[in-house]
Design an enzyme around this catalytic site. Structure first.
Site, PDB file in Angstrom:
ATOM      1  N   SER A  18       0.871  -1.173   0.000  1.00 37.00           N
ATOM      2  CA  SER A  18       0.000   0.000   0.000  1.00 37.00           C
ATOM      3  C   SER A  18       0.906   1.220   0.000  1.00 37.00           C
ATOM      4  O   SER A  18       2.074   1.130   0.399  1.00 37.00           O
ATOM      5  CB  SER A  18      -0.931  -0.011   1.220  1.00 37.00           C
ATOM      6  OG  SER A  18      -0.185  -0.174   2.405  1.00 37.00           O
ATOM      7  N   GLU A  20       1.368   5.519   0.720  1.00 37.61           N
ATOM      8  CA  GLU A  20       0.828   6.702   1.412  1.00 37.61           C
ATOM      9  C   GLU A  20       1.245   7.981   0.678  1.00 37.61           C
ATOM     10  O   GLU A  20       2.397   8.137   0.276  1.00 37.61           O
ATOM     11  CB  GLU A  20       1.369   6.730   2.847  1.00 37.61           C
ATOM     12  CG  GLU A  20       0.817   7.893   3.652  1.00 37.61           C
ATOM     13  CD  GLU A  20       1.145   7.757   5.129  1.00 37.61           C
ATOM     14  OE1 GLU A  20       0.894   6.678   5.705  1.00 37.61           O
ATOM     15  OE2 GLU A  20       1.667   8.737   5.692  1.00 37.61           O
ATOM     16  N   ASP A 112      -1.138  15.007  16.256  1.00 39.86           N
ATOM     17  CA  ASP A 112      -0.252  15.821  17.094  1.00 39.86           C
ATOM     18  C   ASP A 112      -0.879  17.189  17.316  1.00 39.86           C
ATOM     19  O   ASP A 112      -1.670  17.650  16.503  1.00 39.86           O
ATOM     20  CB  ASP A 112       1.108  15.988  16.398  1.00 39.86           C
ATOM     21  CG  ASP A 112       1.910  14.703  16.446  1.00 39.86           C
ATOM     22  OD1 ASP A 112       2.043  14.145  17.549  1.00 39.86           O
ATOM     23  OD2 ASP A 112       2.362  14.245  15.382  1.00 39.86           O
ATOM     24  N   PHE A 222      13.650  14.623  11.106  1.00 40.12           N
ATOM     25  CA  PHE A 222      12.277  14.229  11.411  1.00 40.12           C
ATOM     26  C   PHE A 222      12.266  13.051  12.391  1.00 40.12           C
ATOM     27  O   PHE A 222      11.466  13.007  13.326  1.00 40.12           O
ATOM     28  CB  PHE A 222      11.568  13.867  10.104  1.00 40.12           C
ATOM     29  CG  PHE A 222      10.134  13.496  10.289  1.00 40.12           C
ATOM     30  CD1 PHE A 222       9.220  14.421  10.766  1.00 40.12           C
ATOM     31  CD2 PHE A 222       9.685  12.216   9.995  1.00 40.12           C
ATOM     32  CE1 PHE A 222       7.895  14.083  10.963  1.00 40.12           C
ATOM     33  CE2 PHE A 222       8.360  11.863  10.183  1.00 40.12           C
ATOM     34  CZ  PHE A 222       7.462  12.800  10.669  1.00 40.12           C
ATOM     35  N   HIS A 272       3.768  -1.128   3.714  1.00 42.35           N
ATOM     36  CA  HIS A 272       3.162   0.181   3.471  1.00 42.35           C
ATOM     37  C   HIS A 272       4.319   1.143   3.190  1.00 42.35           C
ATOM     38  O   HIS A 272       5.251   1.242   3.991  1.00 42.35           O
ATOM     39  CB  HIS A 272       2.390   0.619   4.726  1.00 42.35           C
ATOM     40  CG  HIS A 272       1.673   1.918   4.570  1.00 42.35           C
ATOM     41  ND1 HIS A 272       0.482   2.050   3.885  1.00 42.35           N
ATOM     42  CD2 HIS A 272       1.958   3.172   5.030  1.00 42.35           C
ATOM     43  CE1 HIS A 272       0.070   3.298   3.927  1.00 42.35           C
ATOM     44  NE2 HIS A 272       0.946   4.002   4.617  1.00 42.35           N
TER      45      HIS A 272
HETATM   46  P1  FAD Z   1      -2.408   6.991  19.800  1.00 45.00           P
HETATM   47  O1  FAD Z   1      -2.453   5.661  19.174  1.00 45.00           O
HETATM   48  O2  FAD Z   1      -3.660   7.503  20.432  1.00 45.00           O
HETATM   49  O3  FAD Z   1      -1.255   7.039  20.850  1.00 45.00           O
HETATM   50  C1  FAD Z   1       0.064   6.677  20.448  1.00 45.00           C
HETATM   51  C2  FAD Z   1       0.899   6.327  21.642  1.00 45.00           C
HETATM   52  O4  FAD Z   1       1.108   7.463  22.458  1.00 45.00           O
HETATM   53  C3  FAD Z   1       0.245   5.278  22.482  1.00 45.00           C
HETATM   54  O5  FAD Z   1       0.993   4.127  22.392  1.00 45.00           O
HETATM   55  C4  FAD Z   1       0.186   5.834  23.887  1.00 45.00           C
HETATM   56  O6  FAD Z   1       0.842   4.967  24.745  1.00 45.00           O
HETATM   57  C5  FAD Z   1       0.910   7.165  23.815  1.00 45.00           C
HETATM   58  N1  FAD Z   1       0.099   8.214  24.367  1.00 45.00           N
HETATM   59  C6  FAD Z   1      -0.849   8.902  23.718  1.00 45.00           C
HETATM   60  N2  FAD Z   1      -1.372   9.824  24.503  1.00 45.00           N
HETATM   61  C7  FAD Z   1      -0.727   9.706  25.681  1.00 45.00           C
HETATM   62  C8  FAD Z   1      -0.812  10.375  26.910  1.00 45.00           C
HETATM   63  N3  FAD Z   1      -1.676  11.383  27.095  1.00 45.00           N
HETATM   64  N4  FAD Z   1       0.028   9.992  27.898  1.00 45.00           N
HETATM   65  C9  FAD Z   1       0.893   8.973  27.713  1.00 45.00           C
HETATM   66  N5  FAD Z   1       1.024   8.306  26.582  1.00 45.00           N
HETATM   67  C10 FAD Z   1       0.218   8.668  25.583  1.00 45.00           C
HETATM   68  N6  FAD Z   1      -0.388  12.520  11.972  1.00 45.00           N
HETATM   69  C11 FAD Z   1      -1.220  13.425  11.363  1.00 45.00           C
HETATM   70  O7  FAD Z   1      -1.382  14.552  11.869  1.00 45.00           O
HETATM   71  N7  FAD Z   1      -1.856  13.118  10.182  1.00 45.00           N
HETATM   72  C12 FAD Z   1      -1.724  11.913   9.584  1.00 45.00           C
HETATM   73  O8  FAD Z   1      -2.311  11.677   8.530  1.00 45.00           O
HETATM   74  C13 FAD Z   1      -0.871  10.930  10.207  1.00 45.00           C
HETATM   75  N8  FAD Z   1      -0.716   9.700   9.678  1.00 45.00           N
HETATM   76  C14 FAD Z   1       0.033   8.748  10.334  1.00 45.00           C
HETATM   77  C15 FAD Z   1       0.114   7.453   9.813  1.00 45.00           C
HETATM   78  C16 FAD Z   1       0.860   6.460  10.455  1.00 45.00           C
HETATM   79  C17 FAD Z   1       0.911   5.066   9.868  1.00 45.00           C
HETATM   80  C18 FAD Z   1       1.574   6.788  11.648  1.00 45.00           C
HETATM   81  C19 FAD Z   1       2.426   5.741  12.326  1.00 45.00           C
HETATM   82  C20 FAD Z   1       1.510   8.079  12.185  1.00 45.00           C
HETATM   83  C21 FAD Z   1       0.724   9.072  11.553  1.00 45.00           C
HETATM   84  N9  FAD Z   1       0.598  10.360  12.069  1.00 45.00           N
HETATM   85  C22 FAD Z   1      -0.218  11.282  11.432  1.00 45.00           C
HETATM   86  C23 FAD Z   1       1.332  10.741  13.297  1.00 45.00           C
HETATM   87  C24 FAD Z   1       0.479  10.593  14.556  1.00 45.00           C
HETATM   88  O9  FAD Z   1      -0.621  11.462  14.507  1.00 45.00           O
HETATM   89  C25 FAD Z   1       1.356  10.943  15.763  1.00 45.00           C
HETATM   90  O10 FAD Z   1       2.368   9.995  15.942  1.00 45.00           O
HETATM   91  C26 FAD Z   1       0.627  11.220  17.070  1.00 45.00           C
HETATM   92  O11 FAD Z   1       1.564  11.733  18.017  1.00 45.00           O
HETATM   93  C27 FAD Z   1      -0.019  10.021  17.726  1.00 45.00           C
HETATM   94  O12 FAD Z   1      -1.162   9.629  17.072  1.00 45.00           O
HETATM   95  P2  FAD Z   1      -1.631   8.083  17.240  1.00 45.00           P
HETATM   96  O13 FAD Z   1      -2.882   7.869  16.518  1.00 45.00           O
HETATM   97  O14 FAD Z   1      -0.498   7.220  16.927  1.00 45.00           O
HETATM   98  O15 FAD Z   1      -1.924   8.116  18.810  1.00 45.00           O
END
Ligand code: FAD
Length: 304
Positions: A18, A20, A112, A222, A272
């Site tokens: 896939s 991105e 983020d 990064f 991916h």
């Molecule tokens: P979550 O899965 O909710 O959390 C990730 C980890 O952070 C968890 O393991 C948890 O333990 C820890 N955590 C979260 N909150 C807390 C807290 N309050 N205290 C302690 N630990 C905590 N970003 C974008 O803006 N747009 C995108 O399109 C995008 N695409 C992405 C695609 C992929 C495949 C990946 C890997 C990342 C992407 N990101 C994107 C980045 C992502 O948004 C960031 O890494 C963000 O910081 C965490 O989002 P998440 O969904 O991984 O968070």
């Protein structure tokens, strides 16, 4: 020839990929994206995903890009979606809009803070608190294919691996069908992470996210912010190539091919690619793992 490939020449048929993309800001960037989409489509990816900017800053552009993919290609698009700076109603409307366009796949993320990676994340008081809650909302909104993130080196905010894996488990329990990893360069870290996840009872595919290194300096910068470690040997390989783009591209292709071939040997069948809206390196790496252009196959059989 790679020993593994000489023994298993049909491996390309079992590997799925896939790709991105990110939504372009300008017309020039749009043209570059479309050139990449056009070159990568014949490789028949399972899906292509389009990222979503912090706080929905790219909402329109993400939707436009997905709309064009739906109307002008045969590709299956996945829309990334975050919880940042949005109420539940707002996010639910975005989900409904995408579903109305015909989107069946989502990549659900917390996202983020708008101030950037590293700033303290504060959920919107009326919003989804994290990716697990967003997955739950998507799962109740429709029968979608839902991918989530995974972090082989743990997310920088996770105090330890147990907390990190626990969040992945919550996302899967809420209905995620696949995890896609942050990019990494050390395959042992990926393998260890998958083992940890399996021990925690997580059985969805954990698909490695592969980042071809188009610009080592940018990747190094990064990486330090998103918790991906750049090994010394990788820095060594790109050392001195800052002003030599041709050699840089050749080295990047060799490095990524080596990583992917090693993962194939470890049994990985899904990949991916973070394309950065460029096709060259991805086409080369896919070729190495036996994924050939469908158009190329047709031309070949017509000539035979
Ligand atoms: P979550 O899965 O909710 O959390 C990730 C980890 O952070 C968890 O393991 C948890 O333990 C820890 N955590 C979260 N909150 C807390 C807290 N309050 N205290 C302690 N630990 C905590 N970003 C974008 O803006 N747009 C995108 O399109 C995008 N695409 C992405 C695609 C992929 C495949 C990946 C890997 C990342 C992407 N990101 C994107 C980045 C992502 O948004 C960031 O890494 C963000 O910081 C965490 O989002 P998440 O969904 O991984 O968070």
């Amino acid at each position: 020839m790679n020993q593994f490939f000489s023994r298993r020449p049909d491996i390309g048929r079992r590997i799925r990929v896939s790709f991105e993309f990110f939504p372009p800001k300008t017309e020039d960037m749009g043209a570059r994206l479309w050139e990449a989409v056009t070159r990568l489509e014949p490789l028949q990816p399972s899906f292509v995903s389009v990222t979503y900017g912090a706080g929905g800053s790219t909402r329109e552009r993400t939707a436009r890009t997905i709309g064009r993919i739906l109307s002008e290609s045969g590709l299956a698009p996945a829309a990334h979606l975050t919880c940042v700076d949005a109420t539940r109603d707002e996010v639910d409307r975005v989900i409904a809009d995408f579903a109305g366009m015909g989107v069946k796949r989502f990549v659900a993320l917390r996202g983020d803070p708008a101030e950037g990676v590293g700033a303290r994340y504060r959920p919107h008081p009326g919003g989804y608190a994290n990716a697990a809650e967003l997955v739950g909302a998507l799962r109740s909104a429709g029968d979608f294919d839902i991918s989530v993130s995974a972090y082989p080196e743990k997310h920088p905010e996770s105090p330890d691996f147990a907390t990190d894996i626990d969040m992945l488990k919550r996302k899967v329990d809420n209905g995620a069908t696949r995890a896609i990893t942050q990019f990494f360069f050390d395959n042992d870290l990926y393998e260890r992470y998958v083992e940890r996840a399996r021990r925690a009872g997580i059985y969805v595919p954990i698909v490695p996210g592969i980042l071809p290194v188009h610009n080592f300096a940018q990747v190094a910068n990064f990486s330090s912010r998103c918790g991906a470690h750049v090994p010394g040997w990788l820095a060594e390989r790109f050392d001195g190539l800052e002003r030599d783009p041709q050699t840089h591209a050749l080295v990047a292709s060799a490095v990524a091919a080596e990583q992917v071939l090693d993962l194939v040997e470890r049994g990985v069948e899904d990949f991916h690619f973070y394309t950065m809206n460029r096709a060259d390196l991805v086409v080369a790496i896919c070729h190495m793992i036996g994924i050939r252009s469908h158009a190329h196959d047709k031309a070949g059989s017509a000539a035979a």
